[in-house]
Design a protein around this motif. Structure first.
Motif, PDB file in Angstrom:
ATOM      1  N   LEU A  74      51.541  35.101  43.174  1.00  0.00           N
ATOM      2  CA  LEU A  74      51.981  36.467  43.464  1.00  0.00           C
ATOM      3  C   LEU A  74      51.050  37.164  44.446  1.00  0.00           C
ATOM      4  O   LEU A  74      51.485  37.850  45.364  1.00  0.00           O
ATOM      5  CB  LEU A  74      52.080  37.273  42.168  1.00  0.00           C
ATOM      6  N   ARG A  75      49.750  36.985  44.252  1.00  0.00           N
ATOM      7  CA  ARG A  75      48.796  37.675  45.136  1.00  0.00           C
ATOM      8  C   ARG A  75      48.951  37.181  46.577  1.00  0.00           C
ATOM      9  O   ARG A  75      48.886  37.967  47.516  1.00  0.00           O
ATOM     10  CB  ARG A  75      47.360  37.507  44.634  1.00  0.00           C
ATOM     11  N   THR A  76      49.167  35.876  46.743  1.00  0.00           N
ATOM     12  CA  THR A  76      49.327  35.339  48.098  1.00  0.00           C
ATOM     13  C   THR A  76      50.587  35.918  48.746  1.00  0.00           C
ATOM     14  O   THR A  76      50.570  36.334  49.906  1.00  0.00           O
ATOM     15  CB  THR A  76      49.437  33.793  48.050  1.00  0.00           C
ATOM     16  N   ILE A 331      38.727  36.605  42.083  1.00  0.00           N
ATOM     17  CA  ILE A 331      40.142  36.507  42.474  1.00  0.00           C
ATOM     18  C   ILE A 331      40.906  37.827  42.336  1.00  0.00           C
ATOM     19  O   ILE A 331      41.920  38.018  42.995  1.00  0.00           O
ATOM     20  CB  ILE A 331      40.896  35.401  41.685  1.00  0.00           C
ATOM     21  N   HIS A 332      40.433  38.742  41.471  1.00  0.00           N
ATOM     22  CA  HIS A 332      41.159  40.011  41.302  1.00  0.00           C
ATOM     23  C   HIS A 332      40.566  41.127  42.156  1.00  0.00           C
ATOM     24  O   HIS A 332      40.929  42.294  41.971  1.00  0.00           O
ATOM     25  CB  HIS A 332      41.163  40.437  39.832  1.00  0.00           C
ATOM     26  N   PHE A 333      39.637  40.781  43.059  1.00  0.00           N
ATOM     27  CA  PHE A 333      39.014  41.825  43.885  1.00  0.00           C
ATOM     28  C   PHE A 333      40.105  42.754  44.425  1.00  0.00           C
ATOM     29  O   PHE A 333      41.141  42.298  44.928  1.00  0.00           O
ATOM     30  CB  PHE A 333      38.221  41.194  45.042  1.00  0.00           C
ATOM     31  N   CYS A 334      39.846  44.049  44.317  1.00  0.00           N
ATOM     32  CA  CYS A 334      40.872  45.059  44.612  1.00  0.00           C
ATOM     33  C   CYS A 334      41.575  44.815  45.947  1.00  0.00           C
ATOM     34  O   CYS A 334      40.951  44.796  46.999  1.00  0.00           O
ATOM     35  CB  CYS A 334      40.225  46.439  44.621  1.00  0.00           C
ATOM     36  N   LEU A 335      42.893  44.707  45.868  1.00  0.00           N
ATOM     37  CA  LEU A 335      43.688  44.468  47.065  1.00  0.00           C
ATOM     38  C   LEU A 335      43.828  45.750  47.894  1.00  0.00           C
ATOM     39  O   LEU A 335      44.149  45.697  49.084  1.00  0.00           O
ATOM     40  CB  LEU A 335      45.081  43.978  46.624  1.00  0.00           C
TER      41      LEU A 335
END
Ligand code: HEM
Length: 385
Positions: A74-76, A331-335
């Motif tokens: 999802l993040r990608t 991996i969860h670093f703020c988008l």
């Protein structure tokens, strides 16, 4: 509480909080490690919270609370659309929105900075980003308020209290879900350059985002990107009020605003702690933590760790480098980091341009949010000249 954590960090950087059975981690190295090992320290609490059908619809796109491989997928996909370039393209509109908000209080010598600017700005920006029509922006404000209405809960709230809070917001969640599904359908049929259309087009290895996943992402933007930015603007105002020499220097040379905002983020992170769940028994700081324990990675204390920050207790508005953990790590670093930084900078540039002086009003109380949820002002009366 911060003083307590800081005192304790020197003696016992990893400890079990007997009051609620959670493990607290207080030093920079341990907090960074925990945030970079998602296999051992999971972000998925779904087994522990009560299931609420309306929220389940959102969960499909809420990658903040997912682990690999679902998180990566999802993040990608989302990152393909929500790029630093998309955000940079929004700069002229953010200026305009900021000016319009400040125009509404022009001529007033005292106003509530939260109501006037810090609260509405990030919601209007998210709505702008998604291409929500102007007449529907109030809906966004309403949803944002409701999504944050669990602010009365604390880490000691019972399951029954959590369930009652979820029940109360369920009708709004349904409304938001329906509205956003229709909005996405419209953008699928009428593609544009906006984020919603870009999300519709995003594709990695033949996979793309389902409508429901996109709705979950929008909910995530409202949860993660609204009140945090409000906190940044409010906390920066308070910090500069407490450090008039820094405020004067930034007035003289606004190019220092971005670096100063990082120091505000270090000293007053909107989230004191980030939660994780252990997937297996693990050794941390000389303690053995059982599987399925709740871990609170304490950013507020890690950000003041003297092993990483010289003179860690002082507010140094020129501090560089500034490896604070306020936007998370791993991996969860703020988008939304580029967006939050840009909104903060534009807000303070605009305030600097308009006013020769801005101070927190002394005769009216400043109100704070529930600190167990977020370190932020709720009401911040300011005097301007
Ligand atoms: C994730 C802080 C603004 C979108 C995060 C995380 C933190 C954070 C600490 C990681 C949480 C974790 O590891 O459990 C902040 C702060 C902000 C801010 C302090 C403002 C000062 C924004 C904005 C947006 C945004 C403006 C977008 C509009 C996101 C998203 C994630 C996230 C989508 C999830 C990333 C992932 O799980 O991979 N934020 N945030 N944030 N933030 Fe922000």
């Amino acid at each position: 509480r911060l003083d307590h954590w800081i005192d304790r960090r020197g003696v016992e950087p990893v400890y079990l909080d007997e009051e609620n059975g959670m493990w607290r981690l207080l030093d920079h190295a341990t907090v960074s490690r925990v945030l970079s090992e998602p296999g051992t320290f999971s972000s998925d609490f779904s087994g522990l919270a009560p299931v609420q059908e309306d929220f389940e619809a959102f969960r499909t796109g809420m990658f903040l609370t997912m682990d690999p491989p679902n998180h990566r997928k999802l993040r990608t996909l989302v990152s393909q659309a929500f790029t630093p370039r998309t955000v940079a393209g929004l700069e002229p509109r953010i200026h305009q929105i900021t000016e319009e908000l400040l125009d509404a209080v022009a001529g007033q010598r005292r106003f509530d900075l939260v109501e006037a600017l810090a609260y509405p700005l990030p919601i209007l920006v998210i709505a702008e980003l998604l291409g929500i029509p102007a007449q529907d922006r109030e809906l966004f404000e309403k949803w944002a308020k409701v999504l944050f209405s669990g602010d009365q809960l604390t880490e000691n709230s019972t399951m029954a209290e959590i369930e009652a809070a979820l029940q109360m917001i369920a009708p709004t969640i349904r409304e938001m879900n329906e509205y956003m599904l229709a909005h996405i359908k419209y953008h699928r049929a009428n593609p544009s350059d906006g984020l919603t259309s870009k999300l519709c087009r995003a594709s990695v290895d033949g996979e793309s985002l389902a409508d429901q996943e996109m709705v979950g992402f929008v909910a995530l933007l409202l949860v993660a990107g609204h009140i945090t930015t409000t906190a940044l603007i409010g906390n920066a105002t308070i910090s500069l009020d407490r450090h008039p020499a820094a405020a004067a220097a930034l007035r003289e040379d606004p190019s220092g605003i971005p670096v100063a905002l990082e120091e505000v983020l270090r000293c007053l992170p909107p989230f004191n702690e980030l939660g994780r769940r252990t997937t297996t028994e693990v050794e941390l700081g000389g303690r053995t933590i059982p599987a399925n324990s709740i871990i609170m990675a304490n950013i507020a204390s890690a950000n003041r760790d003297p092993r990483v920050f010289a003179d860690a207790e002082s507010f140094d508005f020129t501090r560089t480098p500034n490896p604070h953990l306020t936007f998370g790590h791993g991996i969860h670093f703020c988008l939304g980091t580029p967006l939050a930084r840009m909104e903060g900078r534009i807000a303070f540039e605009a305030l600097n341009r308009r006013y020769a002086g801005l101070s927190v009003a002394r005769s009216e109380p400043v109100e704070f949010q529930n600190p167990a949820m977020i370190v932020s002002v709720r009401k911040l009366p300011v005097d301007v000249v």
